[in-house]
Design an enzyme around this catalytic site. Structure first.
Site, short mmCIF file in Angstrom:
data_model
loop_
_atom_site.label_atom_id
_atom_site.label_comp_id
_atom_site.label_asym_id
_atom_site.label_seq_id
_atom_site.Cartn_x
_atom_site.Cartn_y
_atom_site.Cartn_z
N GLY A 137 75.33 25.70 99.23
CA GLY A 137 74.47 25.76 100.40
C GLY A 137 75.14 25.26 101.66
O GLY A 137 76.28 25.59 101.97
N CYS A 138 74.41 24.42 102.39
CA CYS A 138 74.89 23.92 103.68
C CYS A 138 76.10 23.00 103.53
O CYS A 138 76.86 22.81 104.49
CB CYS A 138 73.77 23.17 104.40
SG CYS A 138 72.36 24.22 104.83
N ALA A 139 76.30 22.41 102.37
CA ALA A 139 77.47 21.54 102.16
C ALA A 139 78.75 22.33 101.99
O ALA A 139 79.84 21.76 102.03
CB ALA A 139 77.25 20.66 100.93
N ALA A 140 78.64 23.63 101.81
CA ALA A 140 79.81 24.43 101.43
C ALA A 140 80.85 24.54 102.53
O ALA A 140 82.03 24.75 102.25
CB ALA A 140 79.37 25.82 100.97
N PHE A 334 76.43 18.47 104.39
CA PHE A 334 75.42 17.99 103.45
C PHE A 334 74.64 19.18 102.91
O PHE A 334 74.34 20.12 103.66
CB PHE A 334 74.45 17.02 104.15
CG PHE A 334 75.14 15.92 104.91
CD1 PHE A 334 75.93 14.99 104.25
CD2 PHE A 334 74.99 15.81 106.28
CE1 PHE A 334 76.56 13.97 104.95
CE2 PHE A 334 75.63 14.81 107.00
CZ PHE A 334 76.41 13.88 106.33
#
Length: 370
Positions: A137-140, A334
């Site tokens: 997701g956004c942590a990627a 994150f």
């Protein structure tokens, strides 16, 4: 040596404003018992505009997962190549110089990955390594930077291309009426980003020094997808805005390993899932709110563009042009897990050409921080 060069970022042409979003919510969910709460949460995100790959009328229709995933592939092949070309130009490299492609996306699925299509169509060598990242997701975005850093630790003269393709609007689910889903409908936007991490002594940008990953135990369900016949259904727990209390110690611990202090860093490139994350980090790490201006600008003008956020914020740092050689900073993503992907680095300015100095080219940087 690994240097994260200036990213290239592109957003689609279809724009939806916060006023449009609120009006749609009022019209589509007029009888929802928690509509006032959802409207208040959407307003509090600070998002003013978002960009979509299709007009809002098409976005609101759900033709089924098969049709949506087909749109994902078509739009990725149309929108990714020019961004990749700009990223390579920013790094002063060509496709043949790339040894690994890290392709990041959590909003569509293909096998083989888009990495295979890129290699076949954009001039990359057949022996280019491939690393698709699909479930962070956004942590990627932060994870891609860290895996590139790790690869260049093993192969210090190599180069890595990172590509992030996030069409969050393809995950809109009209039947999902919980408050978390309504909030996400007003938060996420679409974007494509790419950046090169150069090995050796070349490159201008963030010289990556030390990275780490941290997962908060027992939070797997806080940010997740329910995968159903209709596609990916985004699920957001109401406790997510409090996670910085659990992740701030991981940021401090990484800085301690480098013998740095988070509040004394010169730049902060942080994924902004919402303003609460940045507000809490300011308080927990004693960081000047001005340090998060680039992350806030991304959130305000483009919404949460998932893994692309850190690259959009970094591009704003380049555009501002205020950092000097040796400036110290952090890049942090994150996302689901709850996961943090963190990297500390120093600012690397362009080398002074030999012709300009009368001496062999050298790096115009201050002595690196300890």
């Amino acid at each position: 040596m690994a240097t994260l060069c200036r990213p290239a970022v592109a957003v689609p042409e279809h724009v939806i404003t916060s006023e449009d979003t609120l009006e749609l919510a009022r019209r589509l969910h007029a009888d929802h018992p928690q509509l006032p709460l959802a409207l208040r949460l959407i307003e509090n995100t600070g998002v003013r505009t978002r960009h979509l790959i299709r007009p809002i009328e098409e976005t609101l229709r759900h033709p089924g997962f098969t049709a949506r995933n087909r749109v994902y592939g078509q739009e990725a092949r149309r929108r990714v190549p020019p961004v990749v070309e700009r990223a390579l130009t920013n790094a002063e490299l060509t496709a043949e110089d790339v040894d690994l492609i890290v392709y990041v996306s959590c909003t569509g699925f293909e096998m083989p990955s888009m990495t295979a299509w890129l290699i076949n169509n954009l001039g990359f060598r057949p022996d280019t390594r491939q690393l698709p990242i699909a479930q962070l997701g956004c942590a990627a975005g932060g994870a891609a930077i860290n895996r590139a850093h790790d690869f260049l630790t093993a192969y210090p003269d190599a180069n890595v291309l990172i590509v992030c393709c996030e069409f969050c609007s393809l995950c809109y689910q009209p039947s999902d009426l919980d408050v978390g889903s309504l909030l996400s409908n007003g938060l996420f936007g679409d974007a494509v980003a790419a950046a090169v991490v150069r090995g050796g002594d070349g490159g201008h940008g963030v010289r990556l020094r030390r990275n780490s990953s941290y997962l908060v135990p027992e939070t797997e369900s806080w940010i997740s997808y329910a995968v159903r016949d209709t596609g990916f259904h985004f699920q957001l727990d109401k406790r997510v805005p409090t996670t910085m209390h659990m992740l701030a110690p991981a940021l401090r611990a990484l800085a301690d390993q480098q013998r740095w202090v988070m509040s004394e860093l010169d730049f902060h490139i942080v994924h902004a899932g919402g303003p609460r994350i940045l507000d809490d980090l300011c308080a927990l790490l004693d960081v000047d709110p001005h340090m998060y201006r680039h992350s806030r600008a991304t959130l305000t003008s483009r919404g949460n563009i998932a893994s692309c956020v850190v690259f959009d914020a970094l591009d704003r740092v380049f555009a501002e042009g205020h950092l000097t050689g040796g400036a110290r900073g952090v890049v942090a993503g994150f996302g689901p897990g709850i996961t943090a992907e963190l990297n500390l680095g120093t600012w690397q300015v362009p080398a002074i050409p030999a012709a300009a100095t009368g001496h062999p080219a050298r790096e115009a940087t201050l002595a690196p921080a300890p």
